[in-house]
Design a protein around this motif. Structure first.
Motif, PDB file in Angstrom:
ATOM      1  N   GLY A 144      64.181  22.011  69.168  1.00 27.98           N
ATOM      2  CA  GLY A 144      64.615  23.174  69.924  1.00 27.98           C
ATOM      3  C   GLY A 144      65.577  22.840  71.048  1.00 27.98           C
ATOM      4  O   GLY A 144      65.951  23.721  71.825  1.00 27.98           O
ATOM      5  N   SER A 145      65.987  21.580  71.153  1.00 27.57           N
ATOM      6  CA  SER A 145      66.960  21.195  72.178  1.00 27.57           C
ATOM      7  C   SER A 145      68.355  21.710  71.845  1.00 27.57           C
ATOM      8  O   SER A 145      69.176  21.923  72.735  1.00 27.57           O
ATOM      9  CB  SER A 145      66.994  19.668  72.322  1.00 27.57           C
ATOM     10  OG  SER A 145      65.739  19.173  72.744  1.00 27.57           O
ATOM     11  N   LEU A 146      68.610  21.888  70.549  1.00 27.55           N
ATOM     12  CA  LEU A 146      69.814  22.557  70.064  1.00 27.55           C
ATOM     13  C   LEU A 146      69.362  23.696  69.166  1.00 27.55           C
ATOM     14  O   LEU A 146      68.396  23.553  68.412  1.00 27.55           O
ATOM     15  CB  LEU A 146      70.695  21.608  69.246  1.00 27.55           C
ATOM     16  CG  LEU A 146      71.525  20.543  69.963  1.00 27.55           C
ATOM     17  CD1 LEU A 146      72.253  19.694  68.932  1.00 27.55           C
ATOM     18  CD2 LEU A 146      72.511  21.160  70.938  1.00 27.55           C
ATOM     19  N   ARG A 147      70.047  24.817  69.246  1.00 25.36           N
ATOM     20  CA  ARG A 147      69.737  25.927  68.346  1.00 25.36           C
ATOM     21  C   ARG A 147      70.805  25.954  67.247  1.00 25.36           C
ATOM     22  O   ARG A 147      71.883  26.488  67.442  1.00 25.36           O
ATOM     23  CB  ARG A 147      69.690  27.244  69.113  1.00 25.36           C
ATOM     24  CG  ARG A 147      68.476  27.374  70.019  1.00 25.36           C
ATOM     25  CD  ARG A 147      68.481  28.684  70.793  1.00 25.36           C
ATOM     26  NE  ARG A 147      69.506  28.678  71.840  1.00 25.36           N
ATOM     27  CZ  ARG A 147      69.907  29.771  72.500  1.00 25.36           C
ATOM     28  NH1 ARG A 147      69.389  30.954  72.193  1.00 25.36           N
ATOM     29  NH2 ARG A 147      70.836  29.678  73.437  1.00 25.36           N
ATOM     30  N   ARG A 158      68.133  14.668  74.872  1.00 28.02           N
ATOM     31  CA  ARG A 158      66.999  15.542  75.196  1.00 28.02           C
ATOM     32  C   ARG A 158      66.892  15.749  76.708  1.00 28.02           C
ATOM     33  O   ARG A 158      66.545  16.839  77.183  1.00 28.02           O
ATOM     34  CB  ARG A 158      65.707  14.951  74.639  1.00 28.02           C
ATOM     35  CG  ARG A 158      65.585  15.104  73.133  1.00 28.02           C
ATOM     36  CD  ARG A 158      64.283  14.588  72.578  1.00 28.02           C
ATOM     37  NE  ARG A 158      64.234  13.125  72.517  1.00 28.02           N
ATOM     38  CZ  ARG A 158      63.508  12.375  73.308  1.00 28.02           C
ATOM     39  NH1 ARG A 158      62.752  12.921  74.255  1.00 28.02           N
ATOM     40  NH2 ARG A 158      63.523  11.051  73.171  1.00 28.02           N
ATOM     41  N   ASN A 181      68.227  24.011  78.359  1.00 25.28           N
ATOM     42  CA  ASN A 181      69.526  24.574  78.008  1.00 25.28           C
ATOM     43  C   ASN A 181      69.549  25.109  76.570  1.00 25.28           C
ATOM     44  O   ASN A 181      69.678  26.288  76.350  1.00 25.28           O
ATOM     45  CB  ASN A 181      70.611  23.507  78.200  1.00 25.28           C
ATOM     46  CG  ASN A 181      72.003  24.066  78.025  1.00 25.28           C
ATOM     47  OD1 ASN A 181      72.189  25.256  77.830  1.00 25.28           O
ATOM     48  ND2 ASN A 181      72.998  23.192  78.092  1.00 25.28           N
ATOM     49  N   ALA A 182      69.386  24.232  75.599  1.00 27.46           N
ATOM     50  CA  ALA A 182      69.369  24.581  74.168  1.00 27.46           C
ATOM     51  C   ALA A 182      70.566  25.434  73.744  1.00 27.46           C
ATOM     52  O   ALA A 182      70.412  26.614  73.413  1.00 27.46           O
ATOM     53  CB  ALA A 182      68.060  25.289  73.811  1.00 27.46           C
ATOM     54  N   LEU A 232      73.655  27.050  71.529  1.00 22.55           N
ATOM     55  CA  LEU A 232      73.797  27.472  70.140  1.00 22.55           C
ATOM     56  C   LEU A 232      74.925  26.690  69.474  1.00 22.55           C
ATOM     57  O   LEU A 232      75.985  26.479  70.067  1.00 22.55           O
ATOM     58  CB  LEU A 232      74.113  28.964  70.071  1.00 22.55           C
ATOM     59  CG  LEU A 232      72.954  29.935  70.330  1.00 22.55           C
ATOM     60  CD1 LEU A 232      73.504  31.315  70.670  1.00 22.55           C
ATOM     61  CD2 LEU A 232      72.049  30.010  69.109  1.00 22.55           C
ATOM     62  N   LEU A 288      69.797  18.110  77.815  1.00 28.22           N
ATOM     63  CA  LEU A 288      69.704  19.464  77.259  1.00 28.22           C
ATOM     64  C   LEU A 288      68.446  20.205  77.695  1.00 28.22           C
ATOM     65  O   LEU A 288      68.246  21.356  77.302  1.00 28.22           O
ATOM     66  CB  LEU A 288      69.743  19.410  75.721  1.00 28.22           C
ATOM     67  CG  LEU A 288      71.065  18.980  75.083  1.00 28.22           C
ATOM     68  CD1 LEU A 288      70.884  18.765  73.594  1.00 28.22           C
ATOM     69  CD2 LEU A 288      72.155  20.005  75.349  1.00 28.22           C
ATOM     70  N   LEU A 304      67.279  17.086  67.125  1.00 27.56           N
ATOM     71  CA  LEU A 304      67.361  17.937  68.315  1.00 27.56           C
ATOM     72  C   LEU A 304      67.167  19.404  67.937  1.00 27.56           C
ATOM     73  O   LEU A 304      66.584  20.184  68.696  1.00 27.56           O
ATOM     74  CB  LEU A 304      68.711  17.751  69.007  1.00 27.56           C
ATOM     75  CG  LEU A 304      68.946  16.393  69.680  1.00 27.56           C
ATOM     76  CD1 LEU A 304      70.371  16.300  70.202  1.00 27.56           C
ATOM     77  CD2 LEU A 304      67.951  16.167  70.823  1.00 27.56           C
ATOM     78  N   GLY A 305      67.650  19.767  66.742  1.00 29.18           N
ATOM     79  CA  GLY A 305      67.451  21.127  66.270  1.00 29.18           C
ATOM     80  C   GLY A 305      65.980  21.427  66.004  1.00 29.18           C
ATOM     81  O   GLY A 305      65.485  22.510  66.336  1.00 29.18           O
TER      82      GLY A 305
END
Length: 301
Positions: A121-124, A44, A50-51, A53, A47, A117-118
């Motif tokens: 919203g840290s990863l899309r 976290r 950044n997030a 895709l 990222l 994380l998804g």
């Protein structure tokens, strides 16, 4: 006197079991959430702002269902004191043990952190039109939680698609029963003249036509990676790593373990999430047979 003591002891044991189970329902979901939050702290932090895709393969969705609904047999009982009947109850059961030796488990350990994380919203985390079309050719239970007490790390709905959806695979099979969703997709891909797809297809071979398109999708949409648990594809990509087409890709093909380690996510046994969102019987002392998800069967059309 001895019978009375035995009954009293049995009653006390039942009370203690019920009390301990009540405490598990009350406190374990919160403890698991804190541990999951802590296990992704470094990710976290790195990222933030950044997030990236990530395109999620169907093989990952299959293993994201970490708990399933199972019938627990409690033996035979006399109904009305006369008729023997089998008794039991439905319960949530983890697919894998805490320290499983199943080959896929090394990747599964990183799925809770990636899914978390998804959600933050840290990863899309995304799917695509062709990935959804690919899943249309399989029974829904293979990639989703369909049991009443099942637990899916990615939630109950479909991931957001990065490029919409193909509706012909859904309605076409109803209009033309002889054309399966798989045939419709293969015809669509075969007709594509996308230059990157054609180049990837030439490198990876016709057997990897769908994966070639998924990699092309991740590249075109500037995604961090195509996340997969298809190790056959991973081996093919590594074998062709020096080929100019593969070498020039900005996106990568990674397993959950590879991405998790790259992001400094700590492994998290899914069994710890057994009581999360549960208001029904949970059994963590048993697992699915051979630590595999139940066979998915397509409903008759």
């Amino acid at each position: 006197m001895l019978k009375w003591i035995k009954r009293l002891y049995a009653r006390r044991v039942r009370w203690m079991k019920a009390k301990s189970e009540h405490l598990r329902f009350k406190y374990l979901p919160g403890i698991a959430q804190r541990l999951l939050h802590w296990s992704t702290w470094q990710a976290r932090k790195s990222l933030a702002g950044n997030a990236p895709l990530v395109l999620v393969d169907s093989s990952v969705l299959h293993h994201a269902v970490t708990h399933e609904t199972v019938w627990i047999d409690t033996g035979e009982s006399l109904w009305g004191g006369v008729v023997p009947i089998n008794t039991g109850y439905m319960a949530r059961v983890p697919v894998h043990r805490f320290e499983s030796d199943v080959a896929a488990y090394s990747d599964i350990l990183f799925l809770p952190g990636l899914a978390y994380l998804g959600k933050l919203g840290s990863l899309r985390l995304r799917t695509s039109a062709e990935l959804m079309a690919e899943r249309e050719a399989h029974p829904p239970a293979r990639f989703r939680a369909t049991g009443m007490f099942d637990h899916n790390l990615f939630g109950g709905g479909e991931l957001e698609s990065v490029d919409g959806r193909h509706w012909d695979g859904i309605f076409g099979s109803a209009i033309e029963p002889r054309r399966s969703p798989r045939d419709i997709q293969q015809e669509r891909l075969a007709a594509s003249d996308d230059p990157l797809y054609r180049a990837l297809l030439e490198v990876l071979g016709a057997k990897n036509s769908q994966d070639a398109w998924h990699i092309r999708t991740a590249e075109v949409h500037e995604m961090l990676c195509f996340l997969t648990m298809d190790h056959r594809l991973i081996r093919a990509m590594r074998a062709q790593a020096r080929h100019p087409v593969i070498k020039n890709l900005k996106t990568r093909v990674l397993t959950p373990a590879e991405l998790g380690k790259e992001l400094d996510i700590l492994p998290f046994p899914p069994l710890l999430l057994s009581y999360t969102d549960a208001s029904y019987p949970v059994r963590t002392d048993v697992t699915q047979i051979d630590e595999k998800r139940r066979p998915a069967r397509r409903s008759p059309r």
